[in-house]
Design a protein around this motif. Structure first.
Motif, PDB file in Angstrom:
ATOM      1  N   GLN A   1       0.829  -1.199   0.000  1.00  0.00           N
ATOM      2  CA  GLN A   1       0.000   0.000   0.000  1.00  0.00           C
ATOM      3  C   GLN A   1       0.870   1.258   0.000  1.00  0.00           C
ATOM      4  O   GLN A   1       0.539   2.249  -0.656  1.00  0.00           O
ATOM      5  CB  GLN A   1      -0.935   0.007   1.209  1.00  0.00           C
ATOM      6  CG  GLN A   1      -1.963   1.134   1.164  1.00  0.00           C
ATOM      7  CD  GLN A   1      -2.914   1.108   2.342  1.00  0.00           C
ATOM      8  OE1 GLN A   1      -2.955   0.144   3.109  1.00  0.00           O
ATOM      9  NE2 GLN A   1      -3.673   2.177   2.512  1.00  0.00           N
TER      10      GLN A   1
ATOM     11  N   GLY B   1       0.912   4.345  -2.603  1.00  0.00           N
ATOM     12  CA  GLY B   1       0.864   5.739  -2.184  1.00  0.00           C
ATOM     13  C   GLY B   1       2.022   6.554  -2.718  1.00  0.00           C
ATOM     14  O   GLY B   1       1.892   7.760  -2.966  1.00  0.00           O
TER      15      GLY B   1
ATOM     16  N   ARG C   1      -4.490   6.282  -6.613  1.00  0.00           N
ATOM     17  CA  ARG C   1      -4.230   5.403  -5.477  1.00  0.00           C
ATOM     18  C   ARG C   1      -5.445   4.541  -5.166  1.00  0.00           C
ATOM     19  O   ARG C   1      -5.371   3.316  -5.078  1.00  0.00           O
ATOM     20  CB  ARG C   1      -3.904   6.229  -4.224  1.00  0.00           C
ATOM     21  CG  ARG C   1      -2.584   6.931  -4.212  1.00  0.00           C
ATOM     22  CD  ARG C   1      -2.482   7.793  -2.970  1.00  0.00           C
ATOM     23  NE  ARG C   1      -1.264   8.598  -2.976  1.00  0.00           N
ATOM     24  CZ  ARG C   1      -0.952   9.475  -2.037  1.00  0.00           C
ATOM     25  NH1 ARG C   1      -1.776   9.660  -1.024  1.00  0.00           N
ATOM     26  NH2 ARG C   1       0.162  10.166  -2.095  1.00  0.00           N
TER      27      ARG C   1
ATOM     28  N   TRP D   1      -8.805   2.711   3.129  1.00  0.00           N
ATOM     29  CA  TRP D   1      -7.646   3.046   2.283  1.00  0.00           C
ATOM     30  C   TRP D   1      -7.445   4.548   2.240  1.00  0.00           C
ATOM     31  O   TRP D   1      -6.334   5.045   2.424  1.00  0.00           O
ATOM     32  CB  TRP D   1      -7.853   2.540   0.858  1.00  0.00           C
ATOM     33  CG  TRP D   1      -7.848   1.066   0.717  1.00  0.00           C
ATOM     34  CD1 TRP D   1      -7.159   0.158   1.467  1.00  0.00           C
ATOM     35  CD2 TRP D   1      -8.576   0.310  -0.263  1.00  0.00           C
ATOM     36  NE1 TRP D   1      -7.422  -1.113   1.021  1.00  0.00           N
ATOM     37  CE2 TRP D   1      -8.285  -1.049  -0.026  1.00  0.00           C
ATOM     38  CE3 TRP D   1      -9.442   0.639  -1.295  1.00  0.00           C
ATOM     39  CZ2 TRP D   1      -8.829  -2.078  -0.802  1.00  0.00           C
ATOM     40  CZ3 TRP D   1      -9.990  -0.367  -2.076  1.00  0.00           C
ATOM     41  CH2 TRP D   1      -9.682  -1.713  -1.826  1.00  0.00           C
TER      42      TRP D   1
ATOM     43  N   PHE E   1      -4.206   6.444   3.867  1.00  0.00           N
ATOM     44  CA  PHE E   1      -3.320   7.211   2.992  1.00  0.00           C
ATOM     45  C   PHE E   1      -3.218   8.664   3.483  1.00  0.00           C
ATOM     46  O   PHE E   1      -2.128   9.231   3.593  1.00  0.00           O
ATOM     47  CB  PHE E   1      -3.849   7.217   1.556  1.00  0.00           C
ATOM     48  CG  PHE E   1      -3.439   6.023   0.737  1.00  0.00           C
ATOM     49  CD1 PHE E   1      -2.130   5.582   0.720  1.00  0.00           C
ATOM     50  CD2 PHE E   1      -4.375   5.347  -0.033  1.00  0.00           C
ATOM     51  CE1 PHE E   1      -1.748   4.491  -0.054  1.00  0.00           C
ATOM     52  CE2 PHE E   1      -4.011   4.257  -0.803  1.00  0.00           C
ATOM     53  CZ  PHE E   1      -2.698   3.823  -0.809  1.00  0.00           C
TER      54      PHE E   1
ATOM     55  N   ARG F   1       5.351   6.776   5.576  1.00  0.00           N
ATOM     56  CA  ARG F   1       4.098   6.166   5.142  1.00  0.00           C
ATOM     57  C   ARG F   1       4.022   4.678   5.469  1.00  0.00           C
ATOM     58  O   ARG F   1       3.012   4.197   5.994  1.00  0.00           O
ATOM     59  CB  ARG F   1       3.910   6.375   3.636  1.00  0.00           C
ATOM     60  CG  ARG F   1       2.630   5.727   3.099  1.00  0.00           C
ATOM     61  CD  ARG F   1       2.393   6.103   1.663  1.00  0.00           C
ATOM     62  NE  ARG F   1       1.896   7.471   1.568  1.00  0.00           N
ATOM     63  CZ  ARG F   1       2.432   8.404   0.803  1.00  0.00           C
ATOM     64  NH1 ARG F   1       3.506   8.123   0.090  1.00  0.00           N
ATOM     65  NH2 ARG F   1       1.912   9.609   0.757  1.00  0.00           N
TER      66      ARG F   1
END
Length: 444
Positions: free
Chosen positions: A124, A128, A136, A348, A352, A360
Motif C-alpha cells: 500500500q 501511495g 491510489r 484506504w 493514505f 508512510r
C-alpha cells in the motif's frame, strides 16, 4: 465479469504491473489456503490443536514484525522492501516440503506469516508513493477486485491436487504458492524509479501539495511517531472492529447456517460466491465514494451502520422457516458485502491521508495492526460470544459495528486536529529550534 474488470483496470503501466503482481500472488494464496489445513493435518500429521497453536503464535510474531518492516521500507524504499519480502516468501513457502514435525512447522509457519503480515502495508505504501489520490484508490480497488478472482481461481486449481490426498500433492500446493511470489518479485522489480525511500517520500510529498484533498498530508510532520498518536492507534483498533465482516463471512456465517438455521448447508457456497462476484465487479466503484477525507470518514460511519443491519438480518434466521431463513441470510450477505466494500475503500483513503509521506510504510503498518488483532481474536469472538449468545449475540455485534463506525469518524478527525496543532506549533518555533529537530523518523 472479465469485461467489467478490463473496463475498470488502471490505465498507467505501474498500476497494471502492481495489479498483475497481486493477481499472481492471490492465485498462489488461494492454491495454498484451500488445502493448508489438510496439508498440516493429513500431510504433516499434526493435530488440530498443534495447528491452531502454531498459527496463533505466528500471527503474534507477524504483528510484531510488521511495524519494523514498515520502518525499514521507509528507509530503503517500498520497492526494494517488497522485492525482499517476496523472495523471503519464496524461500519460506518452499521450506514447507521439508516439514515433518511440529517444531519444523512452527519455524516455517512463523517465517511465512511474518512476511505475509508485513507485505500488504508495504504494498500500500508503494501505491501511495507511485500515484496521486485518485489513482491510489482506483489501483487499490482494482487490486482487491482481481485478488478475489485470483483467490477463487487458486482454490479451484487446488481442488485437483486435493483429490489425490497425498503428501506430494500437498507439497505441490506450497511450491505453487512459492512460485507465485517469484512472479510477484519479478514484476515489482520491473517498476523503476522509486528505489530511494527518502527521494520517493519527498516526491510523494510534493505531489500531495498539488492535490487539494491531500492538504493534510502536506502539512504532516515527518518525525511523528504513530505510537505516540493515541487517536491514530484508536483508529487502527476501530478499523479492526469494522473488519470483523471478514470473520463473520468466513467463520461465523457458515457455522450459523449449518448448525442454527433451517437453511441448506449449500447456502454457504452461494453466500461466498455472491460476496466474491459483487466485490470483483464493484470494488473500484466504491472508491469513488471515498475519494476525499470528508467522504471517507462518512463512509466509515455508513459502513458501520450497513454492517449492523447485516448482523440484524442474519440473527433472526435461526427462528424462521427454510424459505424465510434463506431470504434473510442472503440479504444479510448482500448488506455485509456492501459494508465490506465501503469500509475497505474508506479505510484506504483515511490511512493514505493520515500517513505522513516520509513515514508512510510505518504508519500504514501501525494502521494494519487493528486487522491483525482481528485475525487473532475475531474467530473466538464470533464463535464463542456472538454465536454462543444466539440472536442476542448478533444484536450485540450490530451495536458494535454501529459504534465502531461512528467512533472511527471521531478518531480520524482527532488525528487531523492533532496534526494541525503540531504544525501550528512547529511554525511558531524559532528557526534554530526547527533546525535541531530530527528530520527522519526514529527507528522503533
Amino acid at each position: 465479469m472479465i469485461a467489467k474488470l478490463r473496463a475498470a483496470a488502471p490505465s498507467c503501466g505501474p498500476a497494471r504491473t502492481l495489479v498483475l503482481s497481486g493477481f499472481s500472488g492471490s492465485i498462489g494464496t488461494g492454491l495454498f489456503l484451500a488445502g493448508s489445513m489438510l496439508f498440516f493435518t493429513r500431510g504433516v500429521g499434526l493435530s488440530p490443536f498443534q495447528v491452531s497453536l502454531g498459527l496463533a503464535l505466528a500471527a503474534v510474531l507477524g504483528m510484531i514484525a510488521s511495524v519494523p518492516v514498515g520502518s525499514l521500507a521507509d528507509r530503503v524504499g517500498p520497492r526494494r522492501a517488497l522485492i525482499a519480502l517476496h523472495i523471503w516468501r519464496v524461500v519460506a513457502y518452499s521450506l514447507y516440503v521439508t516439514v515433518h514435525s511440529f517444531a519444523a512447522f512452527l519455524v516455517v509457519v512463523c517465517a511465512t506469516t511474518m512476511a505475509d503480515k508485513a507485505s500488504p502495508s508495504v504494498n500500500q505504501a508503494m501505491v501511495g508513493t507511485l500515484f496521486d489520490q485518485q489513482e491510489r484508490l482506483r489501483t487499490m480497488g482494482f487490486l482487491r477486485a482481481v485478488q478475489n478472482v485470483g483467490l477463487s481461481l487458486g482454490a479451484l486449481i487446488a481442488a485437483f491436487a486435493l483429490s489425490w490426498d497425498s503428501r506430494s500433492a500437498y507439497d505441490t500446493l506450497a511450491l505453487g504458492n512459492a512460485a507465485s511470489y517469484v512472479v510477484m518479485a519479478f514484476l515489482i522489480w520491473r517498476i523503476r524509479g522509486i528505489d530511494s525511500g527518502r527521494a520517493a517520500s519527498a516526491k510523494a510529498a510534493v505531489s500531495a501539495k498539488t492535490t487539494e484533498n491531500y492538504a493534510v498530508e502536506a502539512a504532516q510532520p515527518t518525525a511523528a511517531n504513530p505510537f505516540k498518536e493515541l487517536p491514530f492507534l484508536a483508529l487502527s483498533g476501530l478499523n479492526g472492529v469494522l473488519a470483523l465482516h471478514d470473520t463473520v463471512l468466513f467463520v461465523g456465517l457458515p457455522l450459523w447456517i449449518a448448525q442454527f438455521t433451517r437453511a441448506p448447508v449449500s447456502l454457504v457456497s452461494v453466500a461466498l460466491i455472491l460476496n466474491t462476484v459483487i466485490t470483483a465487479l464493484s470494488q473500484t466503484w466504491w472508491t469513488k465514494l471515498a475519494d476525499t477525507m470528508a467522504k471517507a470518514v462518512r463512509g466509515m460511519v455508513i459502513a458501520g451502520l450497513v454492517l449492523a443491519l447485516a448482523a440484524m438480518s442474519v440473527g433472526p434466521a435461526a427462528d424462521v422457516g427454510t424459505g424465510t431463513a434463506c431470504v434473510l441470510l442472503l440479504f444479510g450477505v448482500l448488506l455485509l458485502t456492501v459494508g465490506e466494500n465501503l469500509h475497505a475503500a474508506s479505510a484506504w483513503a483515511i490511512s493514505f491521508e493520515l500517513s505522513p509521506a516520509a513515514s508512510r510504510a510505518r504508519y500504514l503498518s501501525v494502521f494494519g495492526l487493528g486487522q491483525s488483532t482481528r485475525d487473532l481474536v475475531g474467530p473466538a469472538l464470533i464463535t464463542t460470544v456472538v454465536i454462543g449468545m444466539g440472536t442476542w449475540g448478533w444484536i450485540g455485534l450490530a451495536a458494535l459495528f454501529a459504534l465502531a463506525g461512528a467512533a472511527s469518524r471521531r478518531a480520524a478527525l482527532s488525528v487531523e486536529r492533532l496534526r494541525q496543532m503540531r504544525s501550528a506549533q512547529t511554525a511558531m518555533d524559532p528557526p534554530a529550534e526547527r533546525m535541531q529537530s530530527p528530520a527522519a523518523p526514529s527507528p522503533l
